[in-house]
Design a protein around this motif. Structure first.
Motif, PDB file in Angstrom:
ATOM      1  N   ALA A 135       4.811   9.454   6.965  1.00  0.00           N
ATOM      2  CA  ALA A 135       3.700   9.018   6.120  1.00  0.00           C
ATOM      3  C   ALA A 135       3.448   7.524   6.284  1.00  0.00           C
ATOM      4  N   PHE A 136       4.515   6.729   6.415  1.00  0.00           N
ATOM      5  CA  PHE A 136       4.355   5.284   6.627  1.00  0.00           C
ATOM      6  C   PHE A 136       3.672   5.036   7.963  1.00  0.00           C
ATOM      7  N   ILE A 137       4.088   5.741   8.992  1.00  0.00           N
ATOM      8  CA  ILE A 137       3.488   5.568  10.323  1.00  0.00           C
ATOM      9  C   ILE A 137       2.000   5.897  10.281  1.00  0.00           C
ATOM     10  N   GLU A 138       1.651   7.003   9.626  1.00  0.00           N
ATOM     11  CA  GLU A 138       0.237   7.390   9.546  1.00  0.00           C
ATOM     12  C   GLU A 138      -0.571   6.364   8.773  1.00  0.00           C
ATOM     13  N   GLN A 139       0.000   5.802   7.730  1.00  0.00           N
ATOM     14  CA  GLN A 139      -0.708   4.762   6.980  1.00  0.00           C
ATOM     15  C   GLN A 139      -0.997   3.564   7.866  1.00  0.00           C
ATOM     16  N   ARG A 180       0.828  -1.210   0.000  1.00  0.00           N
ATOM     17  CA  ARG A 180       0.000   0.000   0.000  1.00  0.00           C
ATOM     18  C   ARG A 180       0.862   1.260   0.000  1.00  0.00           C
ATOM     19  N   TYR A 181       1.932   1.217   0.767  1.00  0.00           N
ATOM     20  CA  TYR A 181       2.792   2.397   0.840  1.00  0.00           C
ATOM     21  C   TYR A 181       3.463   2.654  -0.504  1.00  0.00           C
ATOM     22  N   ARG A 182       3.965   1.599  -1.134  1.00  0.00           N
ATOM     23  CA  ARG A 182       4.632   1.779  -2.430  1.00  0.00           C
ATOM     24  C   ARG A 182       3.657   2.258  -3.496  1.00  0.00           C
ATOM     25  N   GLU A 183       2.417   1.857  -3.389  1.00  0.00           N
ATOM     26  CA  GLU A 183       1.404   2.328  -4.331  1.00  0.00           C
ATOM     27  C   GLU A 183       1.147   3.820  -4.147  1.00  0.00           C
ATOM     28  N   ALA A 184       1.121   4.259  -2.882  1.00  0.00           N
ATOM     29  CA  ALA A 184       0.847   5.667  -2.589  1.00  0.00           C
ATOM     30  C   ALA A 184       2.073   6.546  -2.793  1.00  0.00           C
ATOM     31  N   THR A 223       7.457  -0.253  15.401  1.00  0.00           N
ATOM     32  CA  THR A 223       8.249   0.600  16.292  1.00  0.00           C
ATOM     33  C   THR A 223       8.930   1.688  15.473  1.00  0.00           C
ATOM     34  N   TYR A 224       9.062   2.848  16.092  1.00  0.00           N
ATOM     35  CA  TYR A 224       9.589   4.015  15.378  1.00  0.00           C
ATOM     36  C   TYR A 224      10.066   5.049  16.390  1.00  0.00           C
ATOM     37  N   ARG A 225      10.868   5.990  15.916  1.00  0.00           N
ATOM     38  CA  ARG A 225      11.340   7.064  16.783  1.00  0.00           C
ATOM     39  C   ARG A 225      10.193   8.034  17.087  1.00  0.00           C
ATOM     40  N   ARG A 226      10.052   8.372  18.350  1.00  0.00           N
ATOM     41  CA  ARG A 226       8.909   9.183  18.796  1.00  0.00           C
ATOM     42  C   ARG A 226       8.862  10.542  18.093  1.00  0.00           C
ATOM     43  N   HIS A 227      10.003  11.141  17.901  1.00  0.00           N
ATOM     44  CA  HIS A 227      10.042  12.485  17.298  1.00  0.00           C
ATOM     45  C   HIS A 227      10.621  12.411  15.881  1.00  0.00           C
ATOM     46  N   GLU A 228      10.143  11.462  15.125  1.00  0.00           N
ATOM     47  CA  GLU A 228      10.601  11.287  13.746  1.00  0.00           C
ATOM     48  C   GLU A 228      10.300  12.535  12.928  1.00  0.00           C
ATOM     49  N   ARG A 229      11.311  12.996  12.180  1.00  0.00           N
ATOM     50  CA  ARG A 229      11.141  14.202  11.379  1.00  0.00           C
ATOM     51  C   ARG A 229      10.987  13.928   9.891  1.00  0.00           C
ATOM     52  N   ALA A 230      11.494  12.808   9.412  1.00  0.00           N
ATOM     53  CA  ALA A 230      11.467  12.535   7.970  1.00  0.00           C
ATOM     54  C   ALA A 230      10.023  12.365   7.491  1.00  0.00           C
ATOM     55  N   PRO A 231       9.560  13.197   6.562  1.00  0.00           N
ATOM     56  CA  PRO A 231       8.167  13.108   6.103  1.00  0.00           C
ATOM     57  C   PRO A 231       7.807  11.746   5.524  1.00  0.00           C
ATOM     58  N   ALA A 232       8.732  11.103   4.784  1.00  0.00           N
ATOM     59  CA  ALA A 232       8.426   9.800   4.191  1.00  0.00           C
ATOM     60  C   ALA A 232       8.162   8.759   5.273  1.00  0.00           C
ATOM     61  N   VAL A 233       8.940   8.805   6.337  1.00  0.00           N
ATOM     62  CA  VAL A 233       8.753   7.858   7.447  1.00  0.00           C
ATOM     63  C   VAL A 233       7.448   8.160   8.185  1.00  0.00           C
ATOM     64  N   PRO A 277      14.993   1.620  23.983  1.00  0.00           N
ATOM     65  CA  PRO A 277      15.487   2.797  24.698  1.00  0.00           C
ATOM     66  C   PRO A 277      14.456   3.913  24.682  1.00  0.00           C
ATOM     67  N   PRO A 278      14.617   4.921  25.553  1.00  0.00           N
ATOM     68  CA  PRO A 278      13.703   6.071  25.540  1.00  0.00           C
ATOM     69  C   PRO A 278      13.688   6.719  24.162  1.00  0.00           C
ATOM     70  N   GLY A 279      12.522   7.210  23.782  1.00  0.00           N
ATOM     71  CA  GLY A 279      12.408   7.870  22.486  1.00  0.00           C
ATOM     72  C   GLY A 279      11.901   6.980  21.378  1.00  0.00           C
ATOM     73  N   ILE A 280      11.720   5.682  21.669  1.00  0.00           N
ATOM     74  CA  ILE A 280      11.177   4.744  20.685  1.00  0.00           C
ATOM     75  C   ILE A 280       9.758   4.369  21.098  1.00  0.00           C
ATOM     76  N   ASP A 281       8.818   4.524  20.195  1.00  0.00           N
ATOM     77  CA  ASP A 281       7.422   4.166  20.452  1.00  0.00           C
ATOM     78  C   ASP A 281       7.052   2.899  19.692  1.00  0.00           C
ATOM     79  N   ALA A 282       6.020   2.227  20.178  1.00  0.00           N
ATOM     80  CA  ALA A 282       5.513   1.011  19.532  1.00  0.00           C
ATOM     81  C   ALA A 282       4.002   1.120  19.379  1.00  0.00           C
ATOM     82  N   MET A 283       3.501   0.650  18.244  1.00  0.00           N
ATOM     83  CA  MET A 283       2.073   0.683  17.966  1.00  0.00           C
ATOM     84  C   MET A 283       1.622  -0.706  17.528  1.00  0.00           C
ATOM     85  N   ALA A 284       0.741  -1.319  18.304  1.00  0.00           N
ATOM     86  CA  ALA A 284       0.245  -2.646  17.946  1.00  0.00           C
ATOM     87  C   ALA A 284      -0.571  -2.554  16.665  1.00  0.00           C
ATOM     88  N   VAL A 285      -0.285  -3.432  15.703  1.00  0.00           N
ATOM     89  CA  VAL A 285      -0.976  -3.371  14.423  1.00  0.00           C
ATOM     90  C   VAL A 285      -1.680  -4.678  14.062  1.00  0.00           C
TER      91      VAL A 285
END
Length: 308
Positions: free
Chosen positions: A281-285, A114-118, A269-279, A155-163
């Motif tokens: 966008a993947f998290i939001e998807q 889905r991400y590659r399609e978008a 899992t991802y960095r809590r304060h991720e700045r890269a827009p491409a990353v 470590p601190p600063g890394i978040d996890a979201m059950a999917v």
């Protein structure tokens, strides 16, 4: 010093071959555009236009200069558009790690497809990685995202979201007494030896339910290796339900646990304060597409074909 505004003025006059019309197109006064051209000719120490009361033409130097100016302006436009697209997350690169069970569940493929399609212009580099290595790689920036099977210490600063959520099942040798059961009670496994994958929480949870401490005979790592080890032994393994459909090894039968299901998750899992827009966008998807997928009850898992 020559600036981009000089290029714009020169290119417009060279196109219109008329100072007044060029000024109107740019929304400036005729004296202002004449000043820009004079500044260019002074800086370059060359005449760019032949001017008379009746006409304006390019000199030979002006003709050659126009080619380079057009190339420079096109490159500027590309750079500007690239910055905008990067800001929207439409281009970039993502380093993505995953545990094999994320691929067996189909979750990894679904999200990536889905991400590659978008975002077809974003380069996504994906690879299977040991869960033990992922926390450090995320913190260091070697990975941007990781599909893991919690619990895992980050470590601190890394978040996890059950999917995705699914049940644990038991992988048993086909010639064992457990293969003939409709469902296996946790207490019935008290005298068994366990082969464990990277994530041992399912095995420990079965031990807690059955009020025993599991005897671990081997820890070969990935799920395929775990189930292969079951096929050549009399040991058992607690594995995610997704293995039932995707890891079919002769000599292994899958059976559900009796009673309330013991669940496991796949999380992003991802960095809590991720700045890269491409990353981002993947998290939001993933937030939009995440869902719970729970394995079937005992009667339906036994209706499926198992390797015997």
């Amino acid at each position: 010093m020559m600036e981009f505004r000089h290029f714009r003025c020169f290119a417009e006059v060279a196109t219109q071959l008329h100072f007044t019309r060029a000024a109107e197109e740019l929304g400036i006064s005729t004296p202002a555009i004449s000043k820009q051209i004079r500044e260019m000719e002074t800086l370059l120490n060359v005449r760019l236009f032949n001017r008379t009361k009746r006409s304006v033409t390019l000199t030979s130097a002006g003709q050659l200069f126009l080619v380079e100016v057009q190339l420079a302006m096109a490159q500027f436009d590309r750079a500007e558009e690239t910055a905008r697209r990067a800001g929207r997350g439409e281009i970039g690169r993502i380093e993505l790690g995953y545990v094999a069970s994320a691929a067996f569940s189909g979750l990894f493929q679904q999200q990536l497809s889905r991400y590659r399609e978008a975002y077809p212009a974003v380069q996504v580099n994906s690879r299977e990685i040991s869960m033990r290595a992922m926390p450090e790689m995320l913190e260091a920036g070697a990975l941007d995202l990781a599909f893991v099977r919690p619990p895992i210490n980050f470590p601190p600063g890394i978040d996890a979201m059950a999917v995705l959520r699914e049940n644990y099942v038991v992988a048993v040798p086909t010639n064992s007494r457990f293969a003939d059961l409709t469902a296996i009670r946790a207490a019935d496994l008290a005298t068994s030896n366990f082969i464990v994958p990277e994530q041992v929480e399912g095995t420990l949870a079965v031990g807690r339910r059955g009020k025993f401490t599991p005897r671990i005979s081997a820890a070969p790592g990935g799920l395929v290796a775990v189930i292969a080890a079951v096929s050549i032994s009399q040991d058992v393994a607690i594995v995610p339900y997704s293995a039932v459909d995707h890891i079919r090894i002769p000599g292994v039968t899958y059976r559900p646990l009796a009673g309330k299901p013991i669940e496991t998750e796949i999380a992003l899992t991802y960095r809590r304060h991720e700045r890269a827009p491409a990353v981002r966008a993947f998290i939001e998807q993933v937030k939009l597409l995440s869902k719970d997928v729970v394995g079937p009850a005992a009667n339906s898992i036994n209706s499926r074909k198992t390797q015997r």
